[in-house]
Scaffold this motif. Structure first.
Motif, PDB file in Angstrom:
ATOM      1  N   ASP A  21     -31.718  -9.878 -31.198  1.00  0.00           N
ATOM      2  CA  ASP A  21     -31.737 -10.483 -29.867  1.00  0.00           C
ATOM      3  C   ASP A  21     -32.537  -9.657 -28.867  1.00  0.00           C
ATOM      4  O   ASP A  21     -32.530  -9.942 -27.662  1.00  0.00           O
ATOM      5  CB  ASP A  21     -30.307 -10.679 -29.346  1.00  0.00           C
ATOM      6  N   GLY A  22     -33.229  -8.633 -29.357  1.00  0.00           N
ATOM      7  CA  GLY A  22     -34.040  -7.802 -28.494  1.00  0.00           C
ATOM      8  C   GLY A  22     -33.264  -6.635 -27.912  1.00  0.00           C
ATOM      9  O   GLY A  22     -32.024  -6.592 -27.944  1.00  0.00           O
ATOM     10  N   VAL A  23     -33.994  -5.667 -27.396  1.00  0.00           N
ATOM     11  CA  VAL A  23     -33.405  -4.472 -26.783  1.00  0.00           C
ATOM     12  C   VAL A  23     -34.036  -4.307 -25.407  1.00  0.00           C
ATOM     13  O   VAL A  23     -35.261  -4.282 -25.269  1.00  0.00           O
ATOM     14  CB  VAL A  23     -33.675  -3.216 -27.631  1.00  0.00           C
ATOM     15  N   VAL A  24     -33.202  -4.203 -24.386  1.00  0.00           N
ATOM     16  CA  VAL A  24     -33.671  -4.020 -23.013  1.00  0.00           C
ATOM     17  C   VAL A  24     -32.862  -2.905 -22.367  1.00  0.00           C
ATOM     18  O   VAL A  24     -31.625  -2.939 -22.391  1.00  0.00           O
ATOM     19  CB  VAL A  24     -33.518  -5.312 -22.182  1.00  0.00           C
ATOM     20  N   SER A  25     -33.527  -1.906 -21.826  1.00  0.00           N
ATOM     21  CA  SER A  25     -32.818  -0.823 -21.151  1.00  0.00           C
ATOM     22  C   SER A  25     -33.781  -0.064 -20.252  1.00  0.00           C
ATOM     23  O   SER A  25     -34.986  -0.380 -20.203  1.00  0.00           O
ATOM     24  CB  SER A  25     -32.191   0.130 -22.174  1.00  0.00           C
ATOM     25  N   ARG A  26     -33.271   0.923 -19.541  1.00  0.00           N
ATOM     26  CA  ARG A  26     -34.153   1.797 -18.773  1.00  0.00           C
ATOM     27  C   ARG A  26     -34.918   2.692 -19.727  1.00  0.00           C
ATOM     28  O   ARG A  26     -34.343   3.319 -20.613  1.00  0.00           O
ATOM     29  CB  ARG A  26     -33.347   2.663 -17.805  1.00  0.00           C
ATOM     30  N   GLY A  27     -36.226   2.725 -19.575  1.00  0.00           N
ATOM     31  CA  GLY A  27     -37.041   3.651 -20.336  1.00  0.00           C
ATOM     32  C   GLY A  27     -37.382   4.857 -19.483  1.00  0.00           C
ATOM     33  O   GLY A  27     -37.591   4.734 -18.273  1.00  0.00           O
ATOM     34  N   VAL A  28     -37.435   6.023 -20.108  1.00  0.00           N
ATOM     35  CA  VAL A  28     -37.828   7.259 -19.434  1.00  0.00           C
ATOM     36  C   VAL A  28     -38.871   7.949 -20.301  1.00  0.00           C
ATOM     37  O   VAL A  28     -38.644   8.160 -21.492  1.00  0.00           O
ATOM     38  CB  VAL A  28     -36.630   8.201 -19.215  1.00  0.00           C
ATOM     39  N   LEU A  29     -40.019   8.272 -19.696  1.00  0.00           N
ATOM     40  CA  LEU A  29     -41.086   8.968 -20.408  1.00  0.00           C
ATOM     41  C   LEU A  29     -41.143  10.418 -19.960  1.00  0.00           C
ATOM     42  O   LEU A  29     -41.223  10.693 -18.761  1.00  0.00           O
ATOM     43  CB  LEU A  29     -42.434   8.289 -20.146  1.00  0.00           C
ATOM     44  N   LEU A  30     -41.112  11.343 -20.928  1.00  0.00           N
ATOM     45  CA  LEU A  30     -41.295  12.762 -20.641  1.00  0.00           C
ATOM     46  C   LEU A  30     -42.639  13.190 -21.218  1.00  0.00           C
ATOM     47  O   LEU A  30     -42.865  13.096 -22.426  1.00  0.00           O
ATOM     48  CB  LEU A  30     -40.162  13.589 -21.242  1.00  0.00           C
ATOM     49  N   ASP A  31     -43.532  13.636 -20.342  1.00  0.00           N
ATOM     50  CA  ASP A  31     -44.905  14.001 -20.716  1.00  0.00           C
ATOM     51  C   ASP A  31     -44.958  15.514 -20.935  1.00  0.00           C
ATOM     52  O   ASP A  31     -45.092  16.283 -19.978  1.00  0.00           O
ATOM     53  CB  ASP A  31     -45.865  13.571 -19.608  1.00  0.00           C
ATOM     54  N   ILE A  32     -44.875  15.944 -22.186  1.00  0.00           N
ATOM     55  CA  ILE A  32     -44.809  17.372 -22.492  1.00  0.00           C
ATOM     56  C   ILE A  32     -46.171  18.059 -22.347  1.00  0.00           C
ATOM     57  O   ILE A  32     -46.242  19.171 -21.812  1.00  0.00           O
ATOM     58  CB  ILE A  32     -44.215  17.596 -23.893  1.00  0.00           C
ATOM     59  N   PRO A  33     -47.290  17.471 -22.786  1.00  0.00           N
ATOM     60  CA  PRO A  33     -48.581  18.119 -22.539  1.00  0.00           C
ATOM     61  C   PRO A  33     -48.846  18.360 -21.054  1.00  0.00           C
ATOM     62  O   PRO A  33     -49.330  19.435 -20.666  1.00  0.00           O
ATOM     63  CB  PRO A  33     -49.589  17.143 -23.146  1.00  0.00           C
ATOM     64  N   ALA A  34     -48.543  17.366 -20.193  1.00  0.00           N
ATOM     65  CA  ALA A  34     -48.758  17.539 -18.759  1.00  0.00           C
ATOM     66  C   ALA A  34     -47.918  18.689 -18.215  1.00  0.00           C
ATOM     67  O   ALA A  34     -48.353  19.419 -17.319  1.00  0.00           O
ATOM     68  CB  ALA A  34     -48.431  16.239 -18.019  1.00  0.00           C
ATOM     69  N   LEU A  35     -46.730  18.846 -18.744  1.00  0.00           N
ATOM     70  CA  LEU A  35     -45.870  19.954 -18.338  1.00  0.00           C
ATOM     71  C   LEU A  35     -46.560  21.292 -18.548  1.00  0.00           C
ATOM     72  O   LEU A  35     -46.457  22.200 -17.716  1.00  0.00           O
ATOM     73  CB  LEU A  35     -44.555  19.901 -19.138  1.00  0.00           C
ATOM     74  N   HIS A  36     -47.293  21.412 -19.652  1.00  0.00           N
ATOM     75  CA  HIS A  36     -47.947  22.670 -20.000  1.00  0.00           C
ATOM     76  C   HIS A  36     -49.409  22.726 -19.561  1.00  0.00           C
ATOM     77  O   HIS A  36     -50.111  23.698 -19.862  1.00  0.00           O
ATOM     78  CB  HIS A  36     -47.843  22.895 -21.505  1.00  0.00           C
ATOM     79  N   GLY A  37     -49.873  21.668 -18.897  1.00  0.00           N
ATOM     80  CA  GLY A  37     -51.233  21.663 -18.402  1.00  0.00           C
ATOM     81  C   GLY A  37     -52.291  21.543 -19.475  1.00  0.00           C
ATOM     82  O   GLY A  37     -53.404  22.062 -19.337  1.00  0.00           O
ATOM     83  N   VAL A  38     -51.958  20.838 -20.563  1.00  0.00           N
ATOM     84  CA  VAL A  38     -52.894  20.643 -21.665  1.00  0.00           C
ATOM     85  C   VAL A  38     -52.972  19.153 -21.984  1.00  0.00           C
ATOM     86  O   VAL A  38     -52.062  18.388 -21.651  1.00  0.00           O
ATOM     87  CB  VAL A  38     -52.456  21.431 -22.929  1.00  0.00           C
ATOM     88  N   PRO A  39     -54.054  18.702 -22.640  1.00  0.00           N
ATOM     89  CA  PRO A  39     -54.172  17.274 -22.958  1.00  0.00           C
ATOM     90  C   PRO A  39     -53.304  16.833 -24.128  1.00  0.00           C
ATOM     91  O   PRO A  39     -52.972  15.651 -24.260  1.00  0.00           O
ATOM     92  CB  PRO A  39     -55.655  17.095 -23.278  1.00  0.00           C
ATOM     93  N   TYR A  40     -52.947  17.782 -25.009  1.00  0.00           N
ATOM     94  CA  TYR A  40     -52.138  17.441 -26.181  1.00  0.00           C
ATOM     95  C   TYR A  40     -51.501  18.704 -26.746  1.00  0.00           C
ATOM     96  O   TYR A  40     -51.945  19.826 -26.485  1.00  0.00           O
ATOM     97  CB  TYR A  40     -52.992  16.764 -27.266  1.00  0.00           C
ATOM     98  N   LEU A  41     -50.445  18.508 -27.508  1.00  0.00           N
ATOM     99  CA  LEU A  41     -49.805  19.611 -28.206  1.00  0.00           C
ATOM    100  C   LEU A  41     -50.538  19.886 -29.510  1.00  0.00           C
ATOM    101  O   LEU A  41     -51.167  19.002 -30.091  1.00  0.00           O
ATOM    102  CB  LEU A  41     -48.335  19.284 -28.494  1.00  0.00           C
ATOM    103  N   GLU A  42     -50.450  21.113 -29.982  1.00  0.00           N
ATOM    104  CA  GLU A  42     -51.115  21.494 -31.223  1.00  0.00           C
ATOM    105  C   GLU A  42     -50.335  20.980 -32.432  1.00  0.00           C
ATOM    106  O   GLU A  42     -49.130  20.691 -32.345  1.00  0.00           O
ATOM    107  CB  GLU A  42     -51.259  23.012 -31.302  1.00  0.00           C
ATOM    108  N   LEU A  43     -51.012  20.876 -33.565  1.00  0.00           N
ATOM    109  CA  LEU A  43     -50.366  20.404 -34.783  1.00  0.00           C
ATOM    110  C   LEU A  43     -49.198  21.314 -35.144  1.00  0.00           C
ATOM    111  O   LEU A  43     -49.314  22.536 -35.124  1.00  0.00           O
ATOM    112  CB  LEU A  43     -51.373  20.375 -35.936  1.00  0.00           C
ATOM    113  N   GLY A  44     -48.064  20.703 -35.456  1.00  0.00           N
ATOM    114  CA  GLY A  44     -46.884  21.455 -35.832  1.00  0.00           C
ATOM    115  C   GLY A  44     -46.103  22.023 -34.670  1.00  0.00           C
ATOM    116  O   GLY A  44     -45.027  22.610 -34.878  1.00  0.00           O
TER     117      GLY A  44
END
Length: 234
Positions: A68-91
C-alpha cells in the motif's frame, strides 16, 4: 523490443511495445529490500526459518508488506558536505559522530518513524573516477557501530546512495553486517543505490533537510525486493 518500427512488420504499425526484466538486488538498481532478503544463522526477521523463502518465492516477510506504499518524513544527512569533500573514499565508514555532526550542521534531528537517507557521494565519485567494482575495491557506508543509534532514534526505513554497508566488511563471517543487523534483528527495510545528489542540492538550496518521502514498491507477490522511484516533496 517486442514491436518496433525497424522490425519486419506490416507498414501500418499502430504502436510499439517492449519487455523489461529486472533483478533488483546488487549495487546498480534503486530498490527496497524486503525483510525476507537477508538471513542470519538460518533465520530471517521475527525468527522465521530461511526455508520459508522457497524456490517459488517468500512465504514470509515478502515485499508485499509495502503493497500500500510507504509515506513518512524523510531526513537526508549529507556526510561529504559535513567534511567539505565531494565524496567519501572507498571503504570509508560513517560513524555515530558523523551522523550527529551532520544533524547539527543541517539543523535537523532524526526521530522515530523517519526514513533516514545517508549521502556518501557515490555518484560524484563515479563521475570523477569512473566505474569500479565495489566488491573488490570497496564502497563507503555506515560503520556497524551506527546500528544501536539507528535503533535508539526509531528509524523506520534506511536508505543510502550505496548499500548502507561499508565494504570491505568489518566483521569476519558477516557478509553484510548492517543489512544483517538492521533487516534481520530490527526489521528495518533498506533502500539501496539511491540517487541522492539532486536531492542534496535541493535541500541545500532550501536550507531544509526534511521532506515528505513516498515509496511505492511494486506488488510482487512473494518477492524479496522491488525496484522503486522514491519521491521527495518539500
Amino acid at each position: 523490443m517486442l514491436v518496433a518500427g525497424d522490425i519486419t512488420r506490416p507498414q501500418n504499425l499502430q504502436g510499439s511495445s517492449d519487455y523489461f526484466a529486472i533483478a533488483p538486488h546488487g549495487v546498480a538498481n534503486t530498490h527496497l529490500d524486503a525483510l525476507c532478503h537477508i538471513f542470519r544463522d538460518g533465520k530471517m526477521y521475527n525468527g522465521f526459518d530461511q526455508a520459508e523463502v522457497t524456490s517459488v518465492g517468500a512465504r514470509r516477510n515478502s515485499i508485499m508488506a509495502g503493497q500500500d506504499g510507504v509515506v513518512s518524513r524523510g531526513v537526508l544527512l549529507d556526510i561529504p558536505a559535513l567534511h567539505g569533500v565531494p565524496y567519501l573514499e572507498l571503504g570509508e565508514r560513517i560513524t555515530v559522530e558523523d551522523l550527529e555532526a551532520a544533524e547539527a550542521r543541517q539543523g535537523v534531528t532524526v526521530a522515530e518513524g523517519d526514513i533516514l537517507l545517508v549521502l556518501t557521494g557515490r555518484d560524484a565519485r563515479r563521475d570523477e573516477h569512473g566505474y569500479w567494482t565495489s566488491g573488490i575495491e570497496g564502497i563507503a557506508g555506515l560503520s556497524v557501530t551506527c546500528a544501536p543509534w539507528i535503533r535508539e532514534r526509531g528509524v523506520a526505513v534506511m536508505g543510502c546512495d550505496g548499500i548502507t554497508d561499508a565494504m570491505p566488511h568489518q566483521i569476519e563471517g558477516w557478509d553484510t553486517p548492517m543489512h544483517q543487523v538492521l533487516i534481520v534483528s530490527m526489521g528495518i527495510h533498506l533502500i539501496d543505490n539511491m540517487q541522492l545528489g539532486r536531492l542534496a542540492a535541493a535541500c541545500e538550496e532550501r536550507g531544509r533537510w526534511e521532506f515528505l518521502l513516498t515509496l511505492a514498491p511494486l506488488r510482487l507477490d512473494q518477492g524479496t525486493a522491488s525496484p522503486i522511484n522514491p519521491i521527495a516533496m518539500f
